[in-house]
Design a protein around this motif. Structure first.
Motif, PDB file in Angstrom:
ATOM      1  N   LEU A 189      58.454   9.309  63.430  1.00 51.58           N
ATOM      2  CA  LEU A 189      58.004  10.664  63.734  1.00 51.58           C
ATOM      3  C   LEU A 189      57.452  10.749  65.152  1.00 51.58           C
ATOM      4  CD1 LEU A 189      56.085  11.772  60.497  1.00 51.58           C
ATOM      5  CD2 LEU A 189      58.457  12.243  61.124  1.00 51.58           C
ATOM      6  N   THR A 190      57.561  11.924  65.736  1.00 50.50           N
ATOM      7  CA  THR A 190      56.956  12.161  67.043  1.00 50.50           C
ATOM      8  C   THR A 190      55.439  12.238  66.894  1.00 50.50           C
ATOM      9  OG1 THR A 190      56.994  14.564  66.837  1.00 50.50           O
ATOM     10  CG2 THR A 190      58.990  13.505  67.707  1.00 50.50           C
TER      11      THR A 190
ATOM     12  N   GLU B  19      54.436  15.407  65.167  1.00 54.25           N
ATOM     13  CA  GLU B  19      54.702  15.395  63.730  1.00 54.25           C
ATOM     14  C   GLU B  19      53.676  14.543  62.990  1.00 54.25           C
ATOM     15  OE1 GLU B  19      59.566  15.951  63.667  1.00 54.25           O
ATOM     16  OE2 GLU B  19      58.692  13.983  64.144  1.00 54.25           O
TER      17      GLU B  19
ATOM     18  N   ARG C  78      50.438  16.489  62.750  1.00 49.30           N
ATOM     19  CA  ARG C  78      50.472  17.521  61.707  1.00 49.30           C
ATOM     20  C   ARG C  78      50.216  16.917  60.331  1.00 49.30           C
ATOM     21  NH1 ARG C  78      54.617  19.921  64.867  1.00 49.30           N
ATOM     22  NH2 ARG C  78      56.245  18.857  63.681  1.00 49.30           N
ATOM     23  N   GLN C  79      50.828  15.747  60.070  1.00 52.80           N
ATOM     24  CA  GLN C  79      50.617  15.127  58.762  1.00 52.80           C
ATOM     25  C   GLN C  79      49.174  14.653  58.606  1.00 52.80           C
ATOM     26  OE1 GLN C  79      53.566  12.291  57.461  1.00 52.80           O
ATOM     27  NE2 GLN C  79      52.194  11.341  55.977  1.00 52.80           N
TER      28      GLN C  79
ATOM     29  N   GLY D 283      61.270  17.810  55.026  1.00 57.50           N
ATOM     30  CA  GLY D 283      61.127  18.985  55.876  1.00 57.50           C
ATOM     31  C   GLY D 283      62.436  19.587  56.328  1.00 57.50           C
TER      32      GLY D 283
ATOM     33  N   MET E 106      58.674  23.239  57.008  1.00 61.04           N
ATOM     34  CA  MET E 106      57.647  22.275  57.359  1.00 61.04           C
ATOM     35  C   MET E 106      57.410  21.315  56.202  1.00 61.04           C
ATOM     36  SD  MET E 106      56.745  22.840  60.435  1.00 61.04           S
ATOM     37  CE  MET E 106      55.176  22.000  60.547  1.00 61.04           C
TER      38      MET E 106
END
Length: 488
Positions: free
Chosen positions: A85-86, A89, A92-93, A147, A151
């Protein structure tokens, strides 16, 4: 058996027995317990306790398993993070899950969250052992969906969910102390955690962890580790089936391979078993159902094209748009009920209410049951193509396309059309060294499919896009639908 106490139980009953290895290290049951105790102490020293969330952004390695049990020992929840993941990302998690700690491969920083480099994790010397905190009502895992339809959402799985799933899964797959799983799927996915770690350890068996799947070295690992089973997705089995004919591995240790995450064609299953001499046991499930809800019997009849019968303790129904149960043979939405069904989506009560209705998990998948309760999938409801008012399920077309000897894999999508609303477009990936002839595919589909189901275009690609779990990424194909077709 509550998983917070499983390392203690294994160490007491068979201290010198094998538990988990990853090519770098191999732990007995007693050594696993020592590492779990030390890691739990480390988490406590960092202020982690009951009801907290710890995020694991790690590749496949022994420490992932150690931290899983260490967190549960403290009553802590784990949310696995996909290492690819970036930064945005991941952030966000972390924010959505409320994680208090992020465990990573190398020292780094994360906004608002403490980090721990995994190699700094305590490995021994826990003077006062944190006693296990077995509580079936507490939250065990926060699994974030891929996602692909929006999202990512946090799937809340309690200890009661994973206890039920692992216990009934062991019975469904007939696992015992002699079983050894070769783990090849990424550990941020619930299938890898449940089927490849929790189930074999619960059954008294062991786990051999691989960093990542490589078709060129996979069977070398099979010969070296001597597993009795492994779990993979259809893409992996397609790659293995396409290996050169001179690849003749010793597969005598394998009882079967598990196949899930996406439907596999009956042709692939038969071709694979014929070549390598062990069966593929296909099952079906979702993260929202803690892993799998149906599985073909290991010893009983496996039906071509079916993903099997309901796992013990779970119920499967097929319903129409109004929720009315449909008769055998009729296509509708697959709904699931059982103690495996998630508690809901974290912080999303409205989406939870739409997904779980009167205790039934609405999967969004389309299929039918036969008279004996075997489930046959037609596709995702969101993947359904509507051409001139006719419903078309891509899997039926994909299953035809992969029977062509030049085709390794296929993905069918609908694209907008002024006349029909949508038309069918097929993306195909050639087998290594093969050349796909679109005219031959057109003739093949004409022999097996009604006119409205036949693709209007065949687009040959070097490789079909996959998401992190190995499923074909159809949203990215739809975004690329303006590509020039190589035949029609």
């Amino acid at each position: 058996m509550n998983f917070a106490s499983l390392p203690d139980h294994r160490a007491e009953s068979d201290p010198d027995g094998p538990a988990v290895s990853d090519g770098r290290q191999s732990l007995t049951n007693a050594q696993l317990l020592t590492r779990v105790r030390a890691a739990a102490r480390h988490l406590q020293d960092l202020g982690i306790g009951p009801a907290d969330v710890v995020a694991l952004k790690l590749r496949n390695r022994v420490e992932f398993v150690v931290l899983l049990f260490a967190a549960w020992r403290l009553g802590t929840t784990v949310t696995p993070v996909n290492p690819s993941l970036t930064d945005g990302e991941v952030a966000r998690q972390l924010q959505d899950s409320g994680a208090r700690l992020l465990v990573v491969e190398k020292s780094t920083t994360a906004a608002g969250v403490a980090t721990l480099a995994v190699d700094a994790l305590y490995a021994e010397g826990a003077e006062a052992d944190p006693a296990p905190q077995p509580d079936s009502s507490s939250l065990a895992l926060l699994i974030y969906t891929s996602g692909t339809t929006g999202m990512p959402k946090g799937v809340m799985l309690g200890h009661s969910n994973i206890e039920s799933m692992a216990g009934t899964g062991c019975r469904g797959l007939e696992l015992g102390p002699a079983d050894r799983c070769l783990l090849i799927l990424p550990l941020f996915h619930v299938n890898a955690i449940v089927v490849s770690v929790l189930m074999p350890l619960l059954a008294g068996g062991s786990v051999a962890i691989t960093d990542r799947f490589d078709p060129k070295t996979f069977f070398d690992l099979v010969e070296q580790e001597r597993p009795t089973y492994f779990s993979a997705v259809p893409t992996i089995y397609s790659m293995l089936a396409a290996l050169p004919a001179d690849v003749l591995p010793d597969t005598s240790s394998l009882r079967y391979g598990c196949c899930g995450a996406a439907p596999a064609s009956a042709e692939l299953l038969a071709r694979f078993e014929s070549r390598y001499g062990f069966p593929l046991i296909e099952g079906y499930g979702l993260s929202e159902g803690t892993c799998f809800s149906t599985v073909n019997p290991v010893a009983g009849p496996r039906r071509a094209g079916s993903v099997g019968i309901a796992v013990p303790g779970q119920d499967i129904r097929i319903v129409d748009e109004r929720g009315t149960e449909l008769a055998p043979g009729m296509d509708g939405e697959v709904v699931v009920r059982g103690p495996n069904v998630m508690r809901g989506y974290l912080g999303r009560p409205e989406e939870t209410a739409k997904t779980i209705v009167d205790g039934w998990l609405h999967t969004g998948d389309i299929g039918h049951l036969d008279a004996d309760g075997y489930l046959f999938l037609a596709g995702r409801s969101k993947d359904m193509i509507i051409r001139g008012g006719e419903n078309i399920y891509p899997k039926e077309i994909e299953d035809v396309l992969v029977t062509d000897p030049s085709v390794l894999d296929a993905a069918v999508i609908g694209v907008p059309d002024d006349k029909w609303g949508e038309v069918v477009v097929a993306y195909v990936q050639p087998r290594p060294g093969a050349t796909v002839d679109p005219a031959a595919l057109e003739a093949l589909t004409a022999r097996h499919l009604s006119g409205y189901k036949r693709p209007t275009s065949f687009i040959v690609v070097d490789a079909l896009p996959k998401n992190a779990v190995g499923k074909i990424d159809k949203p990215s194909l739809r975004a690329a639908r303006t590509a020039v077709p190589l035949g029609s």
